[in-house]
Design a protein around this motif. Sequence first.
Motif, mmCIF file in Angstrom:
data_model
loop_
_atom_site.group_PDB
_atom_site.id
_atom_site.type_symbol
_atom_site.label_atom_id
_atom_site.label_comp_id
_atom_site.label_asym_id
_atom_site.label_seq_id
_atom_site.Cartn_x
_atom_site.Cartn_y
_atom_site.Cartn_z
ATOM 1 N N VAL A 1 0.840 -1.203 0.000
ATOM 2 C CA VAL A 1 0.000 0.000 0.000
ATOM 3 C C VAL A 1 0.875 1.252 0.000
ATOM 4 O O VAL A 1 0.635 2.193 -0.765
ATOM 5 N N GLY B 1 -0.781 5.247 -3.832
ATOM 6 C CA GLY B 1 -0.854 5.207 -2.376
ATOM 7 C C GLY B 1 -0.649 6.577 -1.761
ATOM 8 O O GLY B 1 -0.821 7.607 -2.421
ATOM 9 N N ASP C 1 2.648 1.761 -3.401
ATOM 10 C CA ASP C 1 1.767 1.846 -4.564
ATOM 11 C C ASP C 1 1.794 3.262 -5.146
ATOM 12 O O ASP C 1 1.674 4.235 -4.397
ATOM 13 N N TYR D 1 1.320 9.506 -3.570
ATOM 14 C CA TYR D 1 0.989 9.668 -4.983
ATOM 15 C C TYR D 1 1.381 11.033 -5.543
ATOM 16 O O TYR D 1 1.686 11.149 -6.720
#
Length: 146
Positions: free
Chosen positions: A106, A112, A109, A115
């Motif tokens: 997570v 995530g 990602d 971002y």
Amino acid sequence: MTIDIGRFGEAPGPDVEAPGDNPGQEQKPPELVYGSAEEFLHEQLLPTYVRDVDGRAAKWCLEWYFHPEAVSRVEALWRSWEHLRLDGATGISVWFRDHADHHMGVLLDPRGPFYKCDMQKHRDPEHLEPKKAPAGWFPDVRTIPA
């Protein structure tokens, strides 16, 4: 060749009593290996959980501590590690499977918590601003008699 897995495999020190050693006496909790989530992140997690963080397949923010979700997840990883390190049989496997792989997947990602960031610059995350539900929809259960 021996691979260093950090301090996971350390057994509890001599100050930790085995269950049942002194019935009726309060047992001392095991001493923590790391004093904070940040120390754990720098000394254990990042040196052993190595990934290619290129910004496309995986992202990280150098100022991770400005991301509340990241702080919460690193704290959870630290606390679960401190608990599971005491299980010499399957603790490391359980920790990787149930905790590290999940939370790091997570965190890293691209969509995530990091971002908006890139490897050179932190950008504050946008927080969700939900509306409050109509009165009475979610009563405070602490005020309901048992």
